[in-house]
Design an enzyme around this catalytic site. Structure first.
Site, PDB file in Angstrom:
ATOM      1  N   SER A  92       0.825  -1.212   0.000  1.00 20.64           N
ATOM      2  CA  SER A  92       0.000   0.000   0.000  1.00 20.64           C
ATOM      3  C   SER A  92       0.853   1.253   0.000  1.00 20.64           C
ATOM      4  CB  SER A  92      -0.925   0.001   1.214  1.00 20.64           C
ATOM      5  OG  SER A  92      -0.174  -0.255   2.380  1.00 20.64           O
ATOM      6  N   HIS A 106      -3.042  -3.276  -5.970  1.00 26.12           N
ATOM      7  CA  HIS A 106      -3.416  -2.815  -4.624  1.00 26.12           C
ATOM      8  C   HIS A 106      -4.930  -2.898  -4.430  1.00 26.12           C
ATOM      9  CE1 HIS A 106      -3.610   0.520  -1.402  1.00 26.12           C
ATOM     10  NE2 HIS A 106      -3.430  -0.656  -0.847  1.00 26.12           N
ATOM     11  N   GLU A 132      -5.849  -0.783  -7.653  1.00 21.47           N
ATOM     12  CA  GLU A 132      -4.872   0.096  -8.294  1.00 21.47           C
ATOM     13  C   GLU A 132      -3.841  -0.806  -8.978  1.00 21.47           C
ATOM     14  OE1 GLU A 132      -4.710   4.080  -5.542  1.00 21.47           O
ATOM     15  OE2 GLU A 132      -3.787   2.299  -4.689  1.00 21.47           O
ATOM     16  N   ASN A 189      -3.951   6.192  -1.275  1.00 23.22           N
ATOM     17  CA  ASN A 189      -3.271   6.512  -0.009  1.00 23.22           C
ATOM     18  C   ASN A 189      -2.569   7.861  -0.019  1.00 23.22           C
ATOM     19  OD1 ASN A 189      -4.157   4.412   1.526  1.00 23.22           O
ATOM     20  ND2 ASN A 189      -2.459   3.059   1.004  1.00 23.22           N
TER      21      ASN A 189
END
Ligand code: CAA
Length: 292
Positions: free
Chosen positions: A119, A140, A152, A190
């Site tokens: 991540s 991800h 992702e 993130n």
């Protein structure tokens, strides 16, 4: 070559979700964990999640049995030899990931795609340790994996277009919606989520409002499914702390610096929902905010 055989390394929160979704989507799945005890825990997690799906009438009994039959569990790296894709979902520790990929690189055929569910680390740091930079991507997923639609798909400067295309296709076959991201720490989600969660903790440190009121404000004011402190406990205080340290190390930008309060809560072992305590106490019917 079509992707038919999938391996998932790590059967924690994310790995178990990825394995479950892949098995339900018709793939033959091998799950690798460090030992039989950890494997049993992971198996239990997948079983409970599938049982819940059956109870909610999202999965038929027959489909659950078929998915379960497609799942294989092992503690031996050599059992991953025939995989078309290996998805790594172990702890967010670069040394551990690099060591795993070095070992996999030796035992898997050259055309096996390697994917990391990291991540916040950069995919490049793992890909560079293997001989297959062109067949290495980030995939991800989001927690809870059976529910969250996004994946992702992360390309490094070495990832081939063919590998990106196959990773996109694989994500769609899992019923997910892939987006393409460059290999920068935090990718897309993130990069935005971590400063938001850390800012909520800073608000709390500054005494702007209580934990409950900040959560209510963001849930009701913006329609978010969870306020930031519930989300911190859901993601895991230890995970968030680790991610913010990695991102701060990468960018040297104060937005990613873990606030002292996050460090204190992590140090006390209050890792959130998984340990029963984080910003909230999760032992009762409803979460109750703890003193900070
Ligand atoms: N497995 C399978 N299904 C699940 C589930 C799980 N673990 N948790 C919830 N569900 C399903 C429920 O069965 C339910 O389905 P129906 O509506 O069809 O009955 C649906 O999801 C909603 O669940 P609930 O009614 O129990 O609870 P809810 O409405 O509060 O939703 C939630 C729960 C889906 C988790 C929702 O609160 C949510 O979307 N929260 C935000 C989650 C989020 O932001 N995740 C990303 C975290 S960041 C991350 O993962 C990446 C990182 O790198 C840190």
């Amino acid at each position: 070559m079509d992707i038919r055989r999938v391996s998932v390394v790590g059967c924690g929160l994310m790995g178990s979700g990825i394995a479950e979704v892949a098995a339900k989507s018709g793939f033959d799945v091998t799950v690798l964990e460090v030992d039989d005890e950890v494997l049993e825990r992971g198996k239990g997690r997948i079983k409970r999640s599938m049982d819940r799906a059956v109870e909610k009438e999202k999965l038929t009994l027959a489909d659950r049995e078929a998915a379960w039959d497609r799942l294989h569990f092992t503690a031996k790296v050599s059992d991953l030899e025939s995989s078309n894709i290996v998805v790594e979902a172990i702890t967010e520790n670069l040394d551990a990931k690099v060591e795993l990929f070095r070992e996999l690189d030796k035992s898997c055929p050259g055309d096996t795609i390697f994917a990391s569910n990291t991540s916040s680390l950069t995919v490049t740091d793992m890909a560079a340790a293997t001989s297959r930079g062109d067949r290495f991507v980030g995939l991800h997923f989001f927690n809870p994996v059976p529910v969250m639609k996004l994946v992702e798909v992360v390309r490094t400067i070495a990832t081939s277009q063919e590998t990106v295309d196959r990773a996109m296709q694989f994500s769609r076959a899992l019923g997910k919606v892939p987006i393409a991201a460059k290999d920068n720490s935090g990718f897309v989600v993130n990069l935005l989520l971590v400063p938001y969660l850390l800012d909520a903790i800073r608000q709390l440190e500054h005494g702007v409002a209580t934990i409950e009121d900040i959560d209510t404000a963001m849930a009701l004011g913006l329609g978010y499914p969870m306020g930031p402190f519930i989300l911190c406990d859901f993601v895991g205080i230890d995970t968030l702390y680790k991610i913010s340290e990695i991102m701060f190390e990468e960018y040297r930008d104060a937005r990613y610096a873990p606030p002292p309060l996050l460090k204190r809560i992590a140090t006390m072992g209050r890792f959130g929902q998984k340990t029963g305590k984080g910003f909230y106490d999760w032992s009762g019917e409803k979460p109750v905010a703890l003193p900070v």
